[in-house]
Write a protein that holds these residues in place. Structure first.
Motif, PDB file in Angstrom:
ATOM      1  N   SER A  47       0.829  -1.204   0.000  1.00  0.00           N
ATOM      2  CA  SER A  47       0.000   0.000   0.000  1.00  0.00           C
ATOM      3  C   SER A  47       0.867   1.260   0.000  1.00  0.00           C
ATOM      4  CB  SER A  47      -0.916  -0.023   1.219  1.00  0.00           C
ATOM      5  OG  SER A  47      -1.652   1.166   1.315  1.00  0.00           O
ATOM      6  N   GLN A  48       1.885   1.277   0.845  1.00  0.00           N
ATOM      7  CA  GLN A  48       2.772   2.435   0.923  1.00  0.00           C
ATOM      8  C   GLN A  48       3.556   2.618  -0.370  1.00  0.00           C
ATOM      9  OE1 GLN A  48       4.469   0.773   4.406  1.00  0.00           O
ATOM     10  NE2 GLN A  48       3.363   2.123   5.804  1.00  0.00           N
ATOM     11  N   MET A  49       3.921   1.512  -0.997  1.00  0.00           N
ATOM     12  CA  MET A  49       4.648   1.578  -2.256  1.00  0.00           C
ATOM     13  C   MET A  49       3.772   2.229  -3.325  1.00  0.00           C
ATOM     14  SD  MET A  49       6.483  -1.640  -4.149  1.00  0.00           S
ATOM     15  CE  MET A  49       7.644  -1.982  -2.831  1.00  0.00           C
ATOM     16  N   VAL A  50       2.538   1.789  -3.417  1.00  0.00           N
ATOM     17  CA  VAL A  50       1.609   2.316  -4.418  1.00  0.00           C
ATOM     18  C   VAL A  50       1.314   3.795  -4.158  1.00  0.00           C
ATOM     19  CG1 VAL A  50      -0.764   2.111  -5.268  1.00  0.00           C
ATOM     20  CG2 VAL A  50       0.616   0.062  -4.945  1.00  0.00           C
ATOM     21  N   GLN A  51       1.248   4.172  -2.887  1.00  0.00           N
ATOM     22  CA  GLN A  51       0.950   5.553  -2.517  1.00  0.00           C
ATOM     23  C   GLN A  51       2.165   6.474  -2.611  1.00  0.00           C
ATOM     24  OE1 GLN A  51      -0.708   5.261   1.412  1.00  0.00           O
ATOM     25  NE2 GLN A  51      -2.573   4.260   0.700  1.00  0.00           N
ATOM     26  N   GLY A  52       3.343   5.905  -2.824  1.00  0.00           N
ATOM     27  CA  GLY A  52       4.551   6.717  -2.906  1.00  0.00           C
ATOM     28  C   GLY A  52       5.134   7.104  -1.558  1.00  0.00           C
ATOM     29  N   ASP A  53       4.730   6.407  -0.505  1.00  0.00           N
ATOM     30  CA  ASP A  53       5.255   6.661   0.842  1.00  0.00           C
ATOM     31  C   ASP A  53       6.547   5.863   1.004  1.00  0.00           C
ATOM     32  OD1 ASP A  53       5.811   6.913   3.546  1.00  0.00           O
ATOM     33  OD2 ASP A  53       3.893   6.100   4.218  1.00  0.00           O
ATOM     34  N   VAL A  54       7.650   6.454   0.571  1.00  0.00           N
ATOM     35  CA  VAL A  54       8.931   5.750   0.549  1.00  0.00           C
ATOM     36  C   VAL A  54       9.395   5.377   1.951  1.00  0.00           C
ATOM     37  CG1 VAL A  54      11.361   5.933  -0.122  1.00  0.00           C
ATOM     38  CG2 VAL A  54       9.585   6.843  -1.628  1.00  0.00           C
ATOM     39  N   ALA A  55       9.296   6.311   2.880  1.00  0.00           N
ATOM     40  CA  ALA A  55       9.752   6.026   4.250  1.00  0.00           C
ATOM     41  C   ALA A  55       8.917   4.919   4.886  1.00  0.00           C
ATOM     42  CB  ALA A  55       9.700   7.292   5.095  1.00  0.00           C
ATOM     43  N   ARG A  98      14.044 -11.404  -2.213  1.00  0.00           N
ATOM     44  CA  ARG A  98      13.001 -10.801  -3.041  1.00  0.00           C
ATOM     45  C   ARG A  98      12.438  -9.527  -2.394  1.00  0.00           C
ATOM     46  NH1 ARG A  98      13.106 -11.493  -7.988  1.00  0.00           N
ATOM     47  NH2 ARG A  98      10.861 -11.427  -8.257  1.00  0.00           N
ATOM     48  N   LEU A  99      12.317  -9.509  -1.074  1.00  0.00           N
ATOM     49  CA  LEU A  99      11.846  -8.297  -0.395  1.00  0.00           C
ATOM     50  C   LEU A  99      12.833  -7.150  -0.579  1.00  0.00           C
ATOM     51  CD1 LEU A  99      10.356  -9.623   2.963  1.00  0.00           C
ATOM     52  CD2 LEU A  99       9.138  -8.512   1.081  1.00  0.00           C
ATOM     53  N   SER A 100      14.106  -7.455  -0.475  1.00  0.00           N
ATOM     54  CA  SER A 100      15.121  -6.420  -0.691  1.00  0.00           C
ATOM     55  C   SER A 100      15.039  -5.883  -2.116  1.00  0.00           C
ATOM     56  CB  SER A 100      16.521  -6.974  -0.408  1.00  0.00           C
ATOM     57  OG  SER A 100      16.638  -7.329   0.952  1.00  0.00           O
ATOM     58  N   LEU A 101      14.831  -6.775  -3.066  1.00  0.00           N
ATOM     59  CA  LEU A 101      14.701  -6.363  -4.463  1.00  0.00           C
ATOM     60  C   LEU A 101      13.428  -5.528  -4.666  1.00  0.00           C
ATOM     61  CD1 LEU A 101      15.907  -6.640  -7.339  1.00  0.00           C
ATOM     62  CD2 LEU A 101      14.365  -8.584  -7.644  1.00  0.00           C
ATOM     63  N   ALA A 102      12.319  -5.960  -4.078  1.00  0.00           N
ATOM     64  CA  ALA A 102      11.070  -5.201  -4.194  1.00  0.00           C
ATOM     65  C   ALA A 102      11.248  -3.796  -3.652  1.00  0.00           C
ATOM     66  CB  ALA A 102       9.946  -5.922  -3.438  1.00  0.00           C
ATOM     67  N   ASP A 107       8.799  -2.340  -6.532  1.00  0.00           N
ATOM     68  CA  ASP A 107       7.979  -3.212  -7.369  1.00  0.00           C
ATOM     69  C   ASP A 107       6.958  -3.978  -6.529  1.00  0.00           C
ATOM     70  OD1 ASP A 107       6.892  -5.044  -9.136  1.00  0.00           O
ATOM     71  OD2 ASP A 107       8.810  -5.600 -10.009  1.00  0.00           O
ATOM     72  N   PRO A 108       5.671  -3.573  -6.584  1.00  0.00           N
ATOM     73  CA  PRO A 108       4.652  -4.262  -5.784  1.00  0.00           C
ATOM     74  C   PRO A 108       4.415  -5.703  -6.237  1.00  0.00           C
ATOM     75  CG  PRO A 108       3.644  -2.580  -7.180  1.00  0.00           C
ATOM     76  CD  PRO A 108       5.123  -2.435  -7.322  1.00  0.00           C
ATOM     77  N   LEU A 109       4.732  -6.016  -7.482  1.00  0.00           N
ATOM     78  CA  LEU A 109       4.535  -7.390  -7.954  1.00  0.00           C
ATOM     79  C   LEU A 109       5.476  -8.370  -7.243  1.00  0.00           C
ATOM     80  CD1 LEU A 109       3.982  -6.823 -11.783  1.00  0.00           C
ATOM     81  CD2 LEU A 109       2.274  -7.202  -9.979  1.00  0.00           C
ATOM     82  N   VAL A 110       6.651  -7.896  -6.879  1.00  0.00           N
ATOM     83  CA  VAL A 110       7.578  -8.755  -6.141  1.00  0.00           C
ATOM     84  C   VAL A 110       7.055  -8.980  -4.723  1.00  0.00           C
ATOM     85  CG1 VAL A 110       9.961  -9.067  -5.364  1.00  0.00           C
ATOM     86  CG2 VAL A 110       9.509  -8.000  -7.586  1.00  0.00           C
ATOM     87  N   LEU A 111       6.442  -7.961  -4.142  1.00  0.00           N
ATOM     88  CA  LEU A 111       5.804  -8.138  -2.828  1.00  0.00           C
ATOM     89  C   LEU A 111       4.671  -9.159  -2.927  1.00  0.00           C
ATOM     90  CD1 LEU A 111       5.555  -4.488  -1.467  1.00  0.00           C
ATOM     91  CD2 LEU A 111       7.185  -6.261  -0.786  1.00  0.00           C
ATOM     92  N   ASP A 112       3.916  -9.087  -4.021  1.00  0.00           N
ATOM     93  CA  ASP A 112       2.835 -10.057  -4.238  1.00  0.00           C
ATOM     94  C   ASP A 112       3.388 -11.475  -4.343  1.00  0.00           C
ATOM     95  OD1 ASP A 112       1.094  -7.907  -4.267  1.00  0.00           O
ATOM     96  OD2 ASP A 112       0.898  -7.872  -6.457  1.00  0.00           O
TER      97      ASP A 112
END
Length: 133
Positions: A47-55, A98-102, A107-112
């Protein structure tokens, strides 16, 4: 920075509540709590990734990594667990990479993908009935 009294009280209440749950849980229940917290961290990170909440995303991914590495992987008994423990360790390590890469690629698809790997294990764990001592 000023934090309102009600926010501090709520935070303290949550901490005490969580400590109470942890202190009164058996190892099976603690593992269930770890899976639940991991899935929540993955959802928050997405959710934060999609919203642009980097921190926020970085904090949630870091929390997920800590749960994977310190909680779930750290609880594996490699002597008694045999092949299952070795397989879970390999999976947790893969998910950590994979989490580090996401996180790096945003990339939210890697989180998925990670969620798709962890969720069935969490569901299977919920189906296990621990032996009563």
């Amino acid at each position: 920075m000023f934090i309102p009294v009600h926010a501090r009280a709520a935070s303290a209440y949550q901490k005490v509540g969580l400590e109470s749950v942890v202190n009164s849980s058996n190892p099976h229940q603690l593992t269930q709590l770890l899976f639940k917290a991991l899935l929540q961290a993955l959802s928050a990170a997405r959710s934060q990734m999609v919203q642009g909440d980097v921190a926020g995303k970085c904090q949630s991914v870091d929390r997920a990594l800590q749960i994977l590495q310190d909680g779930l992987d750290g609880a594996l008994d490699m002597k008694k667990g045999g092949e299952i423990a070795r397989s879970l360790r390999a999976l947790y390590n893969y998910c950590g990479v994979r989490l580090s890469l996401a996180n790096a690629l945003n990339d939210p698809l890697v989180l998925d993908e990670v969620r798709g790997l962890i969720e069935p294990i969490a569901q299977a764990w919920d189906q296990i009935r621990p032996a009563v001592n």
